[in-house]
Motif scaffolding. Sequence first.
Motif, short mmCIF file in Angstrom:
data_model
loop_
_atom_site.label_atom_id
_atom_site.label_comp_id
_atom_site.label_asym_id
_atom_site.label_seq_id
_atom_site.Cartn_x
_atom_site.Cartn_y
_atom_site.Cartn_z
N GLU A 199 0.81 -1.22 0.00
CA GLU A 199 0.00 0.00 0.00
C GLU A 199 0.84 1.27 0.00
OE1 GLU A 199 0.36 -1.28 4.33
OE2 GLU A 199 -0.23 -2.27 2.50
N ARG A 200 2.14 1.16 0.14
CA ARG A 200 3.02 2.33 0.09
C ARG A 200 3.77 2.43 -1.23
NH1 ARG A 200 2.15 6.14 3.85
NH2 ARG A 200 4.33 6.61 4.06
N LEU B 44 4.04 3.85 -4.88
CA LEU B 44 3.54 5.04 -5.57
C LEU B 44 4.11 5.12 -6.97
CD1 LEU B 44 2.33 8.01 -5.62
CD2 LEU B 44 4.50 8.72 -4.62
N TYR C 232 7.55 5.80 1.19
CA TYR C 232 6.95 5.23 -0.02
C TYR C 232 8.05 4.60 -0.87
CZ TYR C 232 2.65 7.90 0.76
OH TYR C 232 1.48 8.41 1.28
N TYR D 175 -0.98 3.96 -5.08
CA TYR D 175 -1.06 5.41 -5.25
C TYR D 175 -0.46 5.81 -6.60
CZ TYR D 175 -1.45 5.21 -0.15
OH TYR D 175 -1.83 4.91 1.13
N VAL E 192 0.50 9.64 -8.86
CA VAL E 192 0.48 11.08 -9.09
C VAL E 192 0.69 11.25 -10.59
CG1 VAL E 192 1.62 13.29 -8.63
CG2 VAL E 192 1.41 11.59 -6.80
N MET F 116 -7.02 2.18 -6.76
CA MET F 116 -5.82 3.02 -6.73
C MET F 116 -6.22 4.47 -6.45
SD MET F 116 -2.92 3.68 -9.70
CE MET F 116 -2.75 1.94 -10.03
N LEU F 117 -5.47 5.12 -5.56
CA LEU F 117 -5.71 6.53 -5.25
C LEU F 117 -4.86 7.37 -6.18
CD1 LEU F 117 -5.72 6.30 -1.35
CD2 LEU F 117 -7.66 6.26 -2.93
N ILE F 118 -5.52 8.14 -7.04
CA ILE F 118 -4.84 8.90 -8.10
C ILE F 118 -5.05 10.39 -7.86
CG2 ILE F 118 -4.68 9.28 -10.59
CD1 ILE F 118 -6.19 6.52 -10.88
N GLU G 117 -0.10 14.16 -0.32
CA GLU G 117 -0.42 13.12 0.65
C GLU G 117 -1.79 13.36 1.29
OE1 GLU G 117 2.45 10.30 3.14
OE2 GLU G 117 2.50 12.39 3.80
N PHE H 123 -4.44 12.22 -1.08
CA PHE H 123 -4.68 10.77 -1.08
C PHE H 123 -5.73 10.40 -0.03
CE2 PHE H 123 -0.15 9.99 -2.76
CZ PHE H 123 -0.60 9.83 -4.06
#
Length: 178
Positions: free
Chosen positions: A4-5, A7, A29, A51, A53, A78-80, A114, A117
């Motif tokens: 989960e870390r 990116l 990360y 994650y 960016v 996924m957190l975008i 962050e 997110f």
Amino acid sequence: MQAERLLLIIEDDAAFARTLSKSFERRGYRVLLASSLDEATAVLRQHNPAYAVVDLKLNGNTSGLTCVQMLHKHDPEMLIVVLTGYASINTAVEAIKLGAVQYLAKPANTDDIEAAFGHVAGIEPVELTNRATSIKTLEWERIHEVLVQTDFNISETARRLGMHRRTLARKLEKQRIK
């Protein structure tokens, strides 16, 4: 390293990508870099980041929105976060529709990203830091914006900025990161 870390940063400005990468690595990360849709696709064949960016404007007429769509299709969880120096309401709305959790205008720092997110489905408001942008940063962003508009033509950029070509060349040389 926990999955989960992980990116993924999709950014065509190599200097900005390196800076952002180092900042996130200091926060624990593991960072993967891509500068285009094709590179991002290749990264996703081997990794499953939680994650991402994404820069809105990538070289070669590729929109970061295409990357957002591809990332969301790959993993809807996924957190975008989309970053842009050319913010508009239309692209912000489109980015969210395609799966981004947040849309931030540059210059956004690691704290802003962050926090973004954590902004999932409007649960919590994103608090941006209250930091002032330096004159040098504003100047560099304006120069970069005009460079992009002129397809990196130094003479035309200098003319549009109202400065001598050699002055612009010196400023660009100072910004070069080795």
